[in-house]
Design a protein around this motif. Structure first.
Motif, PDB file in Angstrom:
ATOM      1  N   LEU A  72       9.846   5.702  73.162  1.00  0.00           N
ATOM      2  CA  LEU A  72       8.356   6.046  73.001  1.00  0.00           C
ATOM      3  C   LEU A  72       8.493   7.564  73.206  1.00  0.00           C
ATOM      4  N   ALA A  73       7.299   8.253  72.537  1.00  0.00           N
ATOM      5  CA  ALA A  73       7.141   9.466  72.490  1.00  0.00           C
ATOM      6  C   ALA A  73       5.652   9.689  72.906  1.00  0.00           C
TER       7      ALA A  73
ATOM      8  N   GLY B 187      -3.077  11.380  75.843  1.00  0.00           N
ATOM      9  CA  GLY B 187      -3.835  10.531  75.065  1.00  0.00           C
ATOM     10  C   GLY B 187      -3.147   9.910  73.919  1.00  0.00           C
ATOM     11  N   ARG B 188      -2.433  10.416  72.993  1.00  0.00           N
ATOM     12  CA  ARG B 188      -1.720   9.825  72.006  1.00  0.00           C
ATOM     13  C   ARG B 188      -0.350   9.441  72.397  1.00  0.00           C
ATOM     14  N   PHE B 189       0.370   8.379  71.712  1.00  0.00           N
ATOM     15  CA  PHE B 189       1.557   8.149  71.997  1.00  0.00           C
ATOM     16  C   PHE B 189       2.171   7.475  70.738  1.00  0.00           C
ATOM     17  N   ALA B 190       3.454   7.564  70.567  1.00  0.00           N
ATOM     18  CA  ALA B 190       4.184   6.814  69.511  1.00  0.00           C
ATOM     19  C   ALA B 190       5.313   6.098  69.911  1.00  0.00           C
ATOM     20  N   ILE B 191       5.502   5.146  69.192  1.00  0.00           N
ATOM     21  CA  ILE B 191       6.516   3.989  69.501  1.00  0.00           C
ATOM     22  C   ILE B 191       7.440   3.914  68.136  1.00  0.00           C
ATOM     23  N   THR B 192       8.706   3.982  68.177  1.00  0.00           N
ATOM     24  CA  THR B 192       9.671   3.566  67.166  1.00  0.00           C
ATOM     25  C   THR B 192      10.423   2.443  67.472  1.00  0.00           C
TER      26      THR B 192
ATOM     27  N   PHE C  12      -0.434   5.663  68.176  1.00  0.00           N
ATOM     28  CA  PHE C  12      -1.541   5.117  68.911  1.00  0.00           C
ATOM     29  C   PHE C  12      -2.427   6.270  69.676  1.00  0.00           C
ATOM     30  N   ASP C  13      -3.734   5.958  69.668  1.00  0.00           N
ATOM     31  CA  ASP C  13      -4.524   6.899  70.288  1.00  0.00           C
ATOM     32  C   ASP C  13      -4.530   6.564  71.868  1.00  0.00           C
TER      33      ASP C  13
ATOM     34  N   PHE D 288       6.021  14.748  68.432  1.00  0.00           N
ATOM     35  CA  PHE D 288       4.580  15.372  68.517  1.00  0.00           C
ATOM     36  C   PHE D 288       4.959  16.883  68.473  1.00  0.00           C
ATOM     37  N   THR D 289       3.788  17.567  67.853  1.00  0.00           N
ATOM     38  CA  THR D 289       3.805  19.085  67.972  1.00  0.00           C
ATOM     39  C   THR D 289       3.457  19.471  69.152  1.00  0.00           C
ATOM     40  N   THR D 290       3.516  20.538  69.535  1.00  0.00           N
ATOM     41  CA  THR D 290       3.286  21.054  70.987  1.00  0.00           C
ATOM     42  C   THR D 290       1.702  21.001  71.304  1.00  0.00           C
TER      43      THR D 290
END
Length: 657
Positions: free
Chosen positions: A226-227, A233-238, A249-250, A275-277
Motif C-alpha cells: 500500500l502507498a 485521500g488517494r492511495f495505491a495498491i500493488t 483509488f480516490d 506518489f509525488t510529494t
C-alpha cells in the motif's frame, strides 16, 4: 509503507526467482585449489547488507553514494526530511537468542537510543508517520506493532505502545494517513482505518465499489503493498504473484481510470507505486518503463526518457525531484516533468534495493554487496575473506598454480584480487544466469578465461586490459551449454567443454577457434601439465585426451563407474588423475592405463564432492554438505582419498564475517 509476504520489487527479481535452482548450501559451486601453493578459494554466499546515502549535486550534475549507518540494515524507513532512520536487525541482549529489534539512527547515521524488540518477531516492513512521531511495523503472519518516537537529536528514542492482529493468513499492506492513524488493506480488498492502538475506526470494502476486484489468496511469493498519498485521500495498491498490477483509488475507494483507457483495462502493470510529494500524481514502475499517472484529470504518460524498467522510484523531500533506480543498480535524478537532471550513477558492486527520501536532494538506499571469496589453507584453516568486485552471492573462482591471485566470476563481472585482498582489476562481461559461471586460470598465471551460456568466451591477460573475445561457432555448430573451462599451462590455448559431443579450443594469439568432435557429450575439462593439451570428461564415463592442436591423443580411459565424469584433476607430474563422478558422490584415483591407484571413496548421504587436489602426491577430496539436506549446518571437509577403511576427516574452520 508496504508489506508483501515475500517482497518482489521488479520484473528482473521475478525472473531471477523463477529461473533459480533450489537454494544451495553456503558453498554451491566449484572450489579452486592452487596446485603449488597452500591455498583454497571458495566463492562465498556471504552478502554485506547496509544502507547507503545518495546525495545529488544539481549544480555539478553528480550523484555520490556513501555508506550510512551500521552493517546489517535492510528493512528500514526514514523520518521527515531525513531527521532519523529506523531499521530492523537481529539483536541478542545478554547473549541470548537473536530476535528482531528496531534501531534508531540520527541524520548522520549514528546510533541513538537503545535497540527495542519488535514485539511481533520477524519484521517484513515498517513505516514512519508523516510527522515523525510514530513508527509501525508488521510481520508476515498478520501482526502489527506501533512505537512512539520521543525526544530529538541524541535523545531520540522508541517507546513500544501496542501490538495487535490485523489479517491472519492474508497478505496485507499498511501506511500512515496524513491526518493521523493507520490504513491497513488486506488481499480481501477491505480497507480498515485504525488508531495507533490498533482499534478499527472505519471500514471500506473496495469490492462493491470496484466490480473487477475479487478476493484472492496469493502464494508466498506474492506482493500486496500500500502507498498513501502525502496529502491524503488517494492511495495505491500493488498486488499479484507476477505479473504485478497497481490500482490507484480516490478517497471514496473508487479506482482511478486513466483517460483514454477502456474500463476493462483496469490493470496498470507495475511492481511499485510512489506518489509525488504534492499527491497529485503517482509514479508507476517495475514491470514496464516508468510511467506517471496524473490525477486531475486522470492521464497516464511515459515518465522521462528511460526505456528500461526502474526497480524503485522515490519522490524526494520538499518536491525537489524524483530519484529512480534502474536494473543496472544506478540512480538518476529527474524533475517532476520527467527531465533528466543528474546521473545515472552507481556505487562499486552494490545491488540497490528499497529506497526512501532523506533530506533535500538525498535518498537512503538499502544495498547488498556479494562477490566475496573465502580463502583457506589446504588443511582447512580459514585465512581471510576478500572482496573481489564481482557481484552476487553465487559465482566461481580460479587460482593460478602459485596461488598469487584470486579470480572470481559472477553475474556480469570478473574480479581479480591478491590473496591479501588488494584489488587488481574488474572487467565487465555479459550477464549470466545463476548457475552458468565458468572461470579458469592458466597454471603460470598469465591468462584468465571466463565463459557462460551460449557461444561467448572472453579472455584477459593477468595484467588486465582489453579482453580477447571469441565467438564459438563452426558452420551451423555452436555450444549447447558450457560445462567446463580450462586454460593451458602457458595460457596460449583455452578449452571449453560443450554439452554436445565436442570440445572447443580457442587461441588468444590469433583469435582462432577449433571444434573437435567427441564420442559423447562433455561434462568437464582439465589442462594437462607442460602444455600437452587437455583431458576431457564425457557423459559416457570416459576421459579422452585432446592435444593443443585439437587432435585426439591416446586411447579413451574408462574413468567413471556409473554415469558421467563430473570433475578431473590431473596430478602435477601428469602420470595420474582424480576422477569425480557427475553426481558428486564417488571419486577414484587412476593412472592413464585405467588402473585404480586409490578409491573409490563415496560420499555419505548428506555429502557432495566439490573439489580434489594432490598434496605431496596423495589425492585429497573437498566435501561439502549436500544442499538438499535442508536441516543441517553448511560445512566443508577434507577427505584423504588414498586411505582405505575408515576415512580420516578434517573439518574446515568456519569462515569469519
Amino acid at each position: 509503507m508496504t508489506l508483501p509476504r515475500r517482497l518482489l520489487t521488479s520484473a528482473s527479481t521475478l525472473a531471477a526467482l523463477l529461473c533459480a535452482a533450489p537454494a544451495a548450501a553456503q558453498y554451491p559451486g566449484p572450489i579452486a585449489v592452487a596446485a603449488d601453493a597452500d591455498l583454497i578459494a571458495v566463492y562465498s554466499q556471504h552478502v554485506e547488507k547496509r544502507l547507503l546515502r545518495l546525495r545529488f549535486d544539481r549544480a555539478a550534475g553528480t550523484a555520490a553514494f556513501a555508506p550510512f549507518g551500521p552493517l546489517g540494515a535492510a528493512t528500514f524507513a526514514v523520518g521527515p526530511k531525513g531527521a532519523f532512520t529506523v531499521h530492523v536487525a537481529p539483536h541478542a541482549p545478554d547473549d541470548g537468542t537473536p530476535t528482531a529489534h528496531l534501531f534508531l539512527l540520527d541524520e548522520a547515521g549514528r546510533p541513538v537510543g537503545k535497540p527495542v524488540p519488535s514485539g511481533i518477531g520477524e519484521v517484513a516492513g515498517l513505516a514512519v508517520a508523516p510527522k515523525g512521531d510514530w513508527v509501525a511495523v508488521g510481520n508476515p503472519h498478520g501482526w502489527m506493532a506501533t512505537f512512539a518516537v520521543e525526544g530529538g537529536g541524541a535523545g531520540r528514542r522508541l517507546l513500544p505502545r501496542s501490538v495487535f492482529g490485523v489479517s491472519p493468513q492474508r497478505a496485507y499492506g499498511f501506511g500512515f494517513r496524513p491526518e493521523g492513524g493507520l490504513m491497513v488493506v488486506a488481499d480481501d480488498w477491505v480497507a480498515r482505518f485504525r488508531g495507533m492502538d490498533g482499534a478499527v475506526q472505519r471500514v471500506i470494502d473496495l469490492k462493491p465499489l470496484n466490480k473487477e476486484l475479487t478476493v484472492a489468496r496469493y502464494d508466498e511469493n506474492a506482493m500486496f503493498k500500500l502507498a498513501v498519498a502525502p496529502a491524503g485521500g488517494r492511495f495505491a495498491i500493488t498486488y499479484g504473484g507476477g505479473p504485478f498490477a497497481t490500482a490507484v483509488f480516490d478517497a471514496a475507494g473508487r479506482r482511478v481510470q486513466p483517460k483514454g483507457r477502456e474500463p476493462a483495462e483496469h490493470h496498470l502493470l507495475a511492481s511499485g507505486a510512489t506518489f509525488t510529494t504534492s499527491g497529485d500524481a503517482v509514479l508507476l514502475y517495475g514491470m514496464e518503463a516508468p510511467a506517471i499517472l496524473r490525477l486531475a484529470p486522470p492521464l497516464l504518460a511515459k515518465f522521462g526518457d528511460q526505456e528500461n524498467y526502474a526497480s524503485h522510484i522515490v519522490a524526494l523531500a520538499g518536491g525537489r525531484g524524483i530519484a529512480s533506480f534502474d536494473g543496472d543498480d544506478r540512480a538518476t535524478l529527474w524533475s517532476g516533468a520527467g527531465k533528466r537532471l543528474v546521473g545515472p550513477a552507481g556505487f562499486e558492486n552494490y545491488a540497490l534495493g528499497e529506497a526512501a527520501a532523506g533530506a533535500d536532494d538525498e535518498a537512503i538506499v538499502a544495498a547488498e554487496r556479494g562477490g566475496w571469496v573465502d580463502l583457506f589453507t589446504r588443511q582447512g584453516k580459514f585465512v581471510r575473506r576478500v572482496q573481489t568486485g564481482a557481484g552476487g552471492s553465487y559465482g566461481a573462482t580460479a587460482l593460478p598454480a602459485d596461488g598469487s591471485m584470486v579470480a572470481a566470476f559472477a553475474s556480469a563481472t570478473l574480479g581479480l584480487v591478491a590473496p591479501s585482498g588488494a584489488p587488481a582489476w574488474i572487467a565487465a562481461h555479459s550477464r549470466y544466469g545463476l548457475q552458468d559461471f565458468h572461470v579458469a586460470f592458466s597454471a603460470d598465471g598469465t591468462r584468465i578465461a571466463a565463459a557462460g551460456p551460449g557461444n561467448e568466451l572472453r579472455s584477459w591477460p593477468r595484467a588486465g586490459g582489453a579482453a580477447v573475445a571469441f565467438t564459438l561457432v563452426d558452420g551451423e555448430a555452436k555450444p549447447m551449454r558450457v560445462m567446463g573451462l580450462a586454460v593451458s599451462t602457458a595460457g596460449d590455448v583455452i578449452a571449453v567443454a560443450d554439452e554436445r559431443p565436442a570440445v572447443w579450443l580457442a587461441y588468444p594469439a590469433d583469435k582462432r577457434v577449433v571444434r573437435t568432435a567427441l564420442p559423447a557429450g562433455t561434462r568437464s575439462v582439465a589442462a594437462l601439465p607442460a602444455g600437452a593439451g587437455f583431458a576431457v570428461g564425457l557423459v559416457d564415463g570416459t576421459v579422452v585426451r585432446v592435444g593443443r592442436d585439437g587432435v585426439l591423443a591416446g586411447a579413451p580411459l574408462k574413468a567413471s563407474e556409473i554415469g558421467a565424469v563430473g570433475r578431473i584433476v590431473v596430478a602435477p607430474d601428469g602420470g595420474s588423475l582424480i576422477v569425480v563422478e557427475g553426481d558428486e558422490i564417488s571419486a577414484r584415483h587412476l593412472d592413464w592405463d585405467g588402473k585404480v591407484v586409490a578409491g573409490p571413496v563415496r560420499a555419505t548421504r548428506v555429502e557432495r564432492i566439490r573439489a580434489a587436489f594432490f598434496e605431496d602426491g596423495k589425492p585429497v577430496l573437498v566435501v561439502s554438505r549436500d544442499n538438499t539436506d535442508a536441516g543441517a549446518d553448511d560445512w566443508l571437509r577434507l577427505v584423504d582419498l588414498a586411505t582405505s577403511g575408515a576415512r580420516p576427516v578434517r573439518n574446515f574452520e568456519r569462515a569469519k564475517p
